[in-house]
Design an enzyme around this catalytic site. Structure first.
Site, PDB file in Angstrom:
ATOM      1  N   CYS A  66      33.526  47.236  43.811  1.00 36.98           N
ATOM      2  CA  CYS A  66      34.632  47.986  44.424  1.00 36.98           C
ATOM      3  C   CYS A  66      34.710  49.373  43.787  1.00 36.98           C
ATOM      4  O   CYS A  66      34.669  49.497  42.563  1.00 36.98           O
ATOM      5  CB  CYS A  66      35.947  47.224  44.212  1.00 36.98           C
ATOM      6  SG  CYS A  66      37.345  48.074  44.972  1.00 36.98           S
ATOM      7  N   CYS A  70      40.831  49.985  39.091  1.00 38.40           N
ATOM      8  CA  CYS A  70      41.972  49.181  38.617  1.00 38.40           C
ATOM      9  C   CYS A  70      41.611  48.545  37.263  1.00 38.40           C
ATOM     10  O   CYS A  70      40.655  47.760  37.184  1.00 38.40           O
ATOM     11  CB  CYS A  70      42.309  48.099  39.643  1.00 38.40           C
ATOM     12  SG  CYS A  70      42.402  48.738  41.326  1.00 38.40           S
ATOM     13  N   CYS A  73      40.770  44.742  36.835  1.00 34.41           N
ATOM     14  CA  CYS A  73      40.004  43.994  37.842  1.00 34.41           C
ATOM     15  C   CYS A  73      38.523  43.809  37.518  1.00 34.41           C
ATOM     16  O   CYS A  73      37.798  44.783  37.307  1.00 34.41           O
ATOM     17  CB  CYS A  73      40.149  44.667  39.209  1.00 34.41           C
ATOM     18  SG  CYS A  73      39.369  43.671  40.506  1.00 34.41           S
ATOM     19  N   CYS A 110      43.778  32.468  52.238  1.00 30.78           N
ATOM     20  CA  CYS A 110      43.832  33.913  51.980  1.00 30.78           C
ATOM     21  C   CYS A 110      42.434  34.446  51.694  1.00 30.78           C
ATOM     22  O   CYS A 110      41.760  33.972  50.775  1.00 30.78           O
ATOM     23  CB  CYS A 110      44.764  34.155  50.803  1.00 30.78           C
ATOM     24  SG  CYS A 110      44.944  35.898  50.423  1.00 30.78           S
ATOM     25  N   CYS A 141      45.931  34.784  55.682  1.00 25.58           N
ATOM     26  CA  CYS A 141      46.326  35.952  54.902  1.00 25.58           C
ATOM     27  C   CYS A 141      45.043  36.705  54.568  1.00 25.58           C
ATOM     28  O   CYS A 141      43.993  36.077  54.391  1.00 25.58           O
ATOM     29  CB  CYS A 141      47.032  35.489  53.621  1.00 25.58           C
ATOM     30  SG  CYS A 141      47.436  36.851  52.507  1.00 25.58           S
ATOM     31  N   CYS A 201      52.914  40.378  52.032  1.00 22.98           N
ATOM     32  CA  CYS A 201      52.778  39.675  50.757  1.00 22.98           C
ATOM     33  C   CYS A 201      52.544  40.767  49.715  1.00 22.98           C
ATOM     34  O   CYS A 201      51.518  41.442  49.749  1.00 22.98           O
ATOM     35  CB  CYS A 201      51.594  38.709  50.830  1.00 22.98           C
ATOM     36  SG  CYS A 201      51.178  37.968  49.237  1.00 22.98           S
ATOM     37  N   ARG A 273      55.456  33.542  44.510  1.00 19.24           N
ATOM     38  CA  ARG A 273      54.277  32.741  44.161  1.00 19.24           C
ATOM     39  C   ARG A 273      53.903  32.885  42.687  1.00 19.24           C
ATOM     40  O   ARG A 273      53.703  33.994  42.190  1.00 19.24           O
ATOM     41  CB  ARG A 273      53.073  33.115  45.038  1.00 19.24           C
ATOM     42  CG  ARG A 273      51.845  32.248  44.718  1.00 19.24           C
ATOM     43  CD  ARG A 273      50.726  32.328  45.741  1.00 19.24           C
ATOM     44  NE  ARG A 273      51.255  32.223  47.075  1.00 19.24           N
ATOM     45  CZ  ARG A 273      51.306  33.249  47.918  1.00 19.24           C
ATOM     46  NH1 ARG A 273      50.819  34.410  47.572  1.00 19.24           N
ATOM     47  NH2 ARG A 273      51.834  33.096  49.104  1.00 19.24           N
TER      48      ARG A 273
END
Ligand code: SAM
Ligand code: DTB
Ligand code: SF4
Length: 338
Positions: A66, A70, A73, A110, A141, A201, A273
């Protein structure tokens, strides 16, 4: 004004507050632990079926490489984490994983992809996946990074139920964790998702070295959105070797539980969650999270690239606590009510 007395005032047409001030939310965090949990449980029981937990299963349909940076991550191309780059998963494999998740008891599936933002051909491929997964009788999701308003509408047309896009922290702390996009980018995607009539979400991560004020700020951002997110994942940072946040101090488990309790109080109807980080948590911490108002978990051996408790451990924990997994029928009935 004191948060304890003002919580029921100033409601908007949906009957929920969207005008939380930071100081009020910080006051909630400062309540004695047992008072906070008591209040959270009262709010929980006013809006949710007690002793019931909804179960969602995650699948990484496109892993690694990616372009975003972040700091938490494992899938960012900027860090050496050992996560292998994988192309988009074939449709049949995704459907098979969804079928198994349903068989194991999940009611929502998801699909996550390590994109900054998807391309049109990705949206088309993922739309096929959404249609197939939905036809199995699962809620769907997706979490694919930033979306344009048109992409959000295309996903809605494919039958997507929820879009996950976390604000992750306070606006102030966000800048210290990610440099390749801004908080406003996140809010813009959330607006596109809401306007496409998808369910939102959105939550964040606790344990990245943020302060209590940052945790309160994150919950203020979420609660003061034009609509509360229907689903609010609270993740405890999973420290992954190679990421800049590896080796940090983490967060005290009671502070993590406080964050869940405050989320429950300021967003009474949301599905809160208990998300990443459960593998590292004791059964007792998880039980406290349910007492604090967590009403959903990620279920299945894997999150996206890191581990999650195995199905046997989760089944045993829920059985010991006499918590019932939400049935597909209950999930659909609840979703139909908004
Ligand atoms: N690329 C998309 C995005 O960022 O929105 C979707 C996938 S991304 C992995 C989804 C969410 O996973 C992030 O917003 C973050 O909240 C969470 N996450 C990622 N790595 C994590 C970690 N190490 N611990 C806890 N949560 C994490
Ligand atoms: C969310 O808030 N947590 C999930 C889901 N949304 C996509 C992801 C957690 C990822 C944890 C790190 C990993 O497994 O790669
Ligand atoms: Fe990419 Fe999402 Fe990971 Fe950030 S959190 S590096 S956007 S996959």
């Amino acid at each position: 004004m004191n948060a304890v007395v003002t919580e029921n005032s100033l409601r908007s047409p949906d009957g929920l507050r969207h005008d939380w001030r930071l100081a009020e939310v910080e006051e909630l965090f400062e309540l004695p632990f047992l008072d906070l949990l008591f209040r959270a449980q009262q709010v929980h029981r006013a809006h949710h079926t007690p002793n019931t937990v909804q179960m969602s299963t995650l699948l990484s349909i496109k892993t690694g490489a990616c372009p975003e940076d972040c700091g938490y991550c494992p899938q960012s191309i900027h860090y050496e984490t050992g996560v292998a780059r994988e192309a988009m998963m074939p449709l049949a494999d995704v459907v098979e994983a969804a079928r198994k998740a349903k068989e194991a008891g999940a009611t929502r599936f998801c699909m996550g992809a390590a994109y900054r933002s998807p391309k049109q051909k990705d949206i088309e491929q993922i739309s096929h996946m959404i249609r197939e997964v939905r036809s199995l009788g699962l809620e769907t999701c997706a979490t694919l990074g930033m979306l344009s308003p048109e992409q959000a509408r295309d996903l809605k047309d494919a039958g997507l139920d929820y879009y996950n896009h976390n604000v992750d922290s306070s606006e102030e702390y966000y800048k210290k964790i990610i440099s390749t996009r801004t908080y406003q980018h996140r809010l813009d995607t959330l607006e596109a998702v809401r306007n496409a009539d998808l369910k939102v979400c959105s939550g964040g991560i606790v344990g990245m070295g943020e302060t209590r004020t940052d945790r309160a700020g994150m919950l203020v951002t979420l609660a003061n959105l034009p609509e509360h997110p229907q689903s609010v994942p609270i993740n405890q940072l999973v420290q992954v070797k190679g990421t800049p946040l590896h080796g940090g101090e983490g967060v005290d488990s009671f502070e993590f539980i406080r964050t869940i309790a405050v989320a429950r109080i300021v967003m009474p109807k949301a599905q809160v969650r208990l998300s990443a980080g459960r593998q590292e948590m004791s059964d007792e911490t998880q039980a406290l999270a349910f007492l604090a108002g967590a009403s959903s978990i990620f279920y299945g051996e894997k999150l996206l690239t890191t581990g999650n408790p195995d199905v046997e451990r989760d089944r045993a924990l829920l059985a010991r606590l006499k918590i019932a997994p939400e049935t597909a029928h209950q999930t659909q009935a609840r979703s139909a009510c908004g």
